[in-house]
Design an enzyme around this catalytic site. Structure first.
Site, PDB file in Angstrom:
ATOM      1  N   THR A  43      -3.771  -9.089 -34.855  1.00 21.35           N
ATOM      2  CA  THR A  43      -5.045  -8.522 -35.034  1.00 21.35           C
ATOM      3  C   THR A  43      -5.761  -9.230 -36.209  1.00 21.35           C
ATOM      4  O   THR A  43      -4.976  -9.578 -36.969  1.00 21.35           O
ATOM      5  CB  THR A  43      -4.745  -6.884 -35.701  1.00 21.35           C
ATOM      6  OG1 THR A  43      -4.092  -7.015 -36.886  1.00 21.35           O
ATOM      7  CG2 THR A  43      -4.039  -6.107 -34.646  1.00 21.35           C
ATOM      8  N   HIS A  44      -7.067  -9.290 -36.036  1.00 22.74           N
ATOM      9  CA  HIS A  44      -8.026  -9.960 -36.817  1.00 22.74           C
ATOM     10  C   HIS A  44      -7.455 -11.618 -37.003  1.00 22.74           C
ATOM     11  O   HIS A  44      -7.587 -12.016 -37.953  1.00 22.74           O
ATOM     12  CB  HIS A  44      -7.914  -9.385 -38.189  1.00 22.74           C
ATOM     13  CG  HIS A  44      -8.239  -8.019 -38.055  1.00 22.74           C
ATOM     14  ND1 HIS A  44      -9.188  -7.531 -38.039  1.00 22.74           N
ATOM     15  CD2 HIS A  44      -7.483  -6.973 -38.337  1.00 22.74           C
ATOM     16  CE1 HIS A  44      -9.579  -6.133 -38.104  1.00 22.74           C
ATOM     17  NE2 HIS A  44      -8.392  -5.822 -38.501  1.00 22.74           N
ATOM     18  N   SER A 165      -7.440 -38.120 -26.873  1.00 26.45           N
ATOM     19  CA  SER A 165      -8.475 -38.517 -27.469  1.00 26.45           C
ATOM     20  C   SER A 165      -8.829 -39.791 -27.387  1.00 26.45           C
ATOM     21  O   SER A 165      -7.922 -40.893 -27.133  1.00 26.45           O
ATOM     22  CB  SER A 165      -8.433 -37.964 -28.879  1.00 26.45           C
ATOM     23  OG  SER A 165      -9.485 -38.634 -29.557  1.00 26.45           O
ATOM     24  N   LYS A 171      -3.314 -37.222 -30.062  1.00 25.92           N
ATOM     25  CA  LYS A 171      -3.837 -35.824 -29.922  1.00 25.92           C
ATOM     26  C   LYS A 171      -3.821 -35.437 -28.349  1.00 25.92           C
ATOM     27  O   LYS A 171      -3.701 -36.499 -27.651  1.00 25.92           O
ATOM     28  CB  LYS A 171      -5.146 -35.636 -30.184  1.00 25.92           C
ATOM     29  CG  LYS A 171      -5.517 -35.808 -31.702  1.00 25.92           C
ATOM     30  CD  LYS A 171      -7.194 -35.406 -31.959  1.00 25.92           C
ATOM     31  CE  LYS A 171      -7.595 -34.334 -31.663  1.00 25.92           C
ATOM     32  NZ  LYS A 171      -8.897 -34.189 -32.014  1.00 25.92           N
ATOM     33  N   ASN A 173      -5.521 -32.804 -26.238  1.00 26.02           N
ATOM     34  CA  ASN A 173      -6.658 -31.822 -25.967  1.00 26.02           C
ATOM     35  C   ASN A 173      -6.608 -31.259 -24.690  1.00 26.02           C
ATOM     36  O   ASN A 173      -6.350 -31.473 -23.591  1.00 26.02           O
ATOM     37  CB  ASN A 173      -8.138 -32.419 -26.171  1.00 26.02           C
ATOM     38  CG  ASN A 173      -8.106 -33.508 -27.241  1.00 26.02           C
ATOM     39  OD1 ASN A 173      -7.802 -33.020 -28.265  1.00 26.02           O
ATOM     40  ND2 ASN A 173      -8.812 -34.589 -27.055  1.00 26.02           N
ATOM     41  N   GLU A 178     -10.569 -25.584 -22.394  1.00 25.95           N
ATOM     42  CA  GLU A 178     -12.012 -25.612 -22.937  1.00 25.95           C
ATOM     43  C   GLU A 178     -12.979 -25.473 -21.807  1.00 25.95           C
ATOM     44  O   GLU A 178     -14.181 -24.739 -22.218  1.00 25.95           O
ATOM     45  CB  GLU A 178     -12.171 -26.751 -23.720  1.00 25.95           C
ATOM     46  CG  GLU A 178     -11.268 -26.909 -24.976  1.00 25.95           C
ATOM     47  CD  GLU A 178     -11.065 -28.116 -25.695  1.00 25.95           C
ATOM     48  OE1 GLU A 178     -11.660 -28.987 -25.206  1.00 25.95           O
ATOM     49  OE2 GLU A 178     -10.529 -28.303 -26.766  1.00 25.95           O
ATOM     50  N   TYR A 205     -40.178  -6.749   0.091  1.00 23.27           N
ATOM     51  CA  TYR A 205     -39.808  -8.168  -0.162  1.00 23.27           C
ATOM     52  C   TYR A 205     -40.839  -9.115  -0.904  1.00 23.27           C
ATOM     53  O   TYR A 205     -41.900  -8.667  -0.731  1.00 23.27           O
ATOM     54  CB  TYR A 205     -39.272  -8.799   1.127  1.00 23.27           C
ATOM     55  CG  TYR A 205     -39.143 -10.314   0.937  1.00 23.27           C
ATOM     56  CD1 TYR A 205     -37.770 -10.633   0.639  1.00 23.27           C
ATOM     57  CD2 TYR A 205     -39.863 -11.377   1.232  1.00 23.27           C
ATOM     58  CE1 TYR A 205     -37.281 -12.065   0.627  1.00 23.27           C
ATOM     59  CE2 TYR A 205     -39.600 -12.754   0.952  1.00 23.27           C
ATOM     60  CZ  TYR A 205     -38.326 -12.908   0.618  1.00 23.27           C
ATOM     61  OH  TYR A 205     -37.686 -14.196   0.333  1.00 23.27           O
ATOM     62  N   GLN A 210     -35.992 -15.068  -3.312  1.00 23.10           N
ATOM     63  CA  GLN A 210     -35.404 -16.503  -2.981  1.00 23.10           C
ATOM     64  C   GLN A 210     -34.362 -16.924  -4.175  1.00 23.10           C
ATOM     65  O   GLN A 210     -33.618 -17.771  -3.922  1.00 23.10           O
ATOM     66  CB  GLN A 210     -36.322 -17.499  -2.557  1.00 23.10           C
ATOM     67  CG  GLN A 210     -37.464 -18.142  -3.437  1.00 23.10           C
ATOM     68  CD  GLN A 210     -38.007 -18.977  -2.861  1.00 23.10           C
ATOM     69  OE1 GLN A 210     -38.303 -19.313  -1.658  1.00 23.10           O
ATOM     70  NE2 GLN A 210     -39.030 -19.860  -3.764  1.00 23.10           N
ATOM     71  N   LYS A 213     -30.259 -16.898  -4.312  1.00 23.57           N
ATOM     72  CA  LYS A 213     -29.241 -17.719  -3.546  1.00 23.57           C
ATOM     73  C   LYS A 213     -28.705 -18.905  -5.018  1.00 23.57           C
ATOM     74  O   LYS A 213     -27.331 -18.980  -5.054  1.00 23.57           O
ATOM     75  CB  LYS A 213     -30.184 -18.712  -2.749  1.00 23.57           C
ATOM     76  CG  LYS A 213     -30.901 -18.277  -1.726  1.00 23.57           C
ATOM     77  CD  LYS A 213     -30.130 -16.841  -0.875  1.00 23.57           C
ATOM     78  CE  LYS A 213     -31.011 -16.382  -0.007  1.00 23.57           C
ATOM     79  NZ  LYS A 213     -32.302 -15.788  -0.336  1.00 23.57           N
TER      80      LYS A 213
END
Length: 333
Positions: A43-44, A165, A171, A173, A178, A205, A210, A213
């Site tokens: 929590t938090h 990286s 690293k 990633n 992401e 209409y 249009q 789409k």
């Protein structure tokens, strides 16, 4: 065009439903595998009570099950054929709309020709469902990103869903997670965009429509990619049970369920306010403290007769049973 788009969105909803089933099954497999793997609940963003990794996975099972339910509900509502409405008021050709609806795979024809032409609720509902589902995917992606950092070390993704990286090869990633997190904004933007287009459209209409789409097609393609990537990451990740268990014991996470924690909880629930006579006078006129079983209780003067016989109001010192039910409230002297 309204028929074609409705058929396309219906087919896309069926594809999304199948993709959600695959993701749910991957999470269920992980939950069963790690039903006893202890990890900290948060929590938090701070360690709270310990849970299991299986329990954590099941939370996302519930989320994506609701998404699946929304997809099925959307299919049920859009399963109506607009064919036969023509420009807006029907056609003079003697067609059987029930027959054409059945031939196209719809449950029934739409009941109003103006609504048949102007309705884009099915597209908005698909985008709303896609936005909620993408938000759930983003939340899971965020946790995968956090868990895969060296500071946590709860999980490890393979090279299929992460990259090194360009200047720091040590690293690893979590690029796929992401990208899932980032593309959520794109799906949410399409929902807001189409809502804005439709907000001022009179019947029936207008050329504005249009613009539906591009929003629908791009959101559908993006959601398909996000679901496929997340399903692959859930099935691919390697769980570090030792790191999870170690983190679960930090930060006094077990305090709420320890004997000391139970004593503290009992003490906090049993506490009563200690007030001076001067402070009691500042209470609302209809509430006073009553001495009951060696503790002060709140006395409602309008219902003084309901107090038990052993209770005395600190103000009038009169037993409640001695006062009639219609007793007048206390008055200040």
């Amino acid at each position: 065009m309204a028929v074609d788009l409705r058929l396309w969105v219906k087919d896309e909803c069926l594809r999304v439903a199948e993709a959600l089933k695959g993701l749910i099954m991957a999470l269920l497999a992980r939950a069963e595998e790690h039903a006893a793997t202890v990890m900290p609940g948060f929590t938090h963003m701070q360690a709270a009570q310990p849970v299991t990794f299986g329990h954590h996975c099941m939370a996302y099972v519930e989320m994506f099950s609701r998404d699946l339910s929304r997809v099925r509900d959307a299919i049920e509502r859009m399963d109506e054929s607009p064919l036969g409405a023509a420009a807006l008021a029907g056609t003079s050709f003697p067609i059987d709309r029930h027959q054409t609806a059945s031939a196209l795979g719809f449950r029934e024809p739409m009941r109003n020709s103006l609504d048949s032409v102007s309705d884009r609720d099915f597209a908005l509902e698909f985008l709303a469902m896609a936005a909620i589902c993408a938000t759930h995917l983003s939340r899971l992606a965020e946790e995968i990103i956090i868990w895969s950092t060296p500071q946590f070390g709860f999980i490890r993704l393979s090279d299929s869903f992460s990259t090194g990286s360009s200047i720091m090869p040590q690293k690893k990633n979590p690029d796929a997670a992401e990208l899932v997190r980032g593309k959520t904004g794109r799906v949410n933007g399409h929902l807001v965009g189409l809502l804005t287009v439709m907000k001022g459209m009179p019947l029936s209409y207008g050329k504005d429509m249009q613009e539906d789409k591009e929003s629908v097609f791009d959101a559908a393609e993006t959601l398909d990619l996000m679901l496929a990537a997340m399903t692959g990451m859930v099935a691919d990740m390697t769980v570090n049970a030792a790191a999870m268990k170690k983190a679960a014991g930090s930060g006094h996470a077990t305090a709420p369920i320890s004997p000391t924690g139970w004593c503290a909880l009992w003490a906090s629930r049993s506490a009563r306010p200690i007030m001076s006579p001067a402070a009691r006078w500042r209470w609302p006129k209809t509430r006073r403290l009553v001495w009951k079983s060696y503790r002060w209780r709140i006395c409602d003067r309008s219902t003084r007769a309901s107090l038990p016989t052993y209770s005395r109001c600190w103000r009038c010192s009169a037993r409640s049973r001695a006062a009639p039910a219609s007793a007048a409230p206390h008055r200040r002297k």
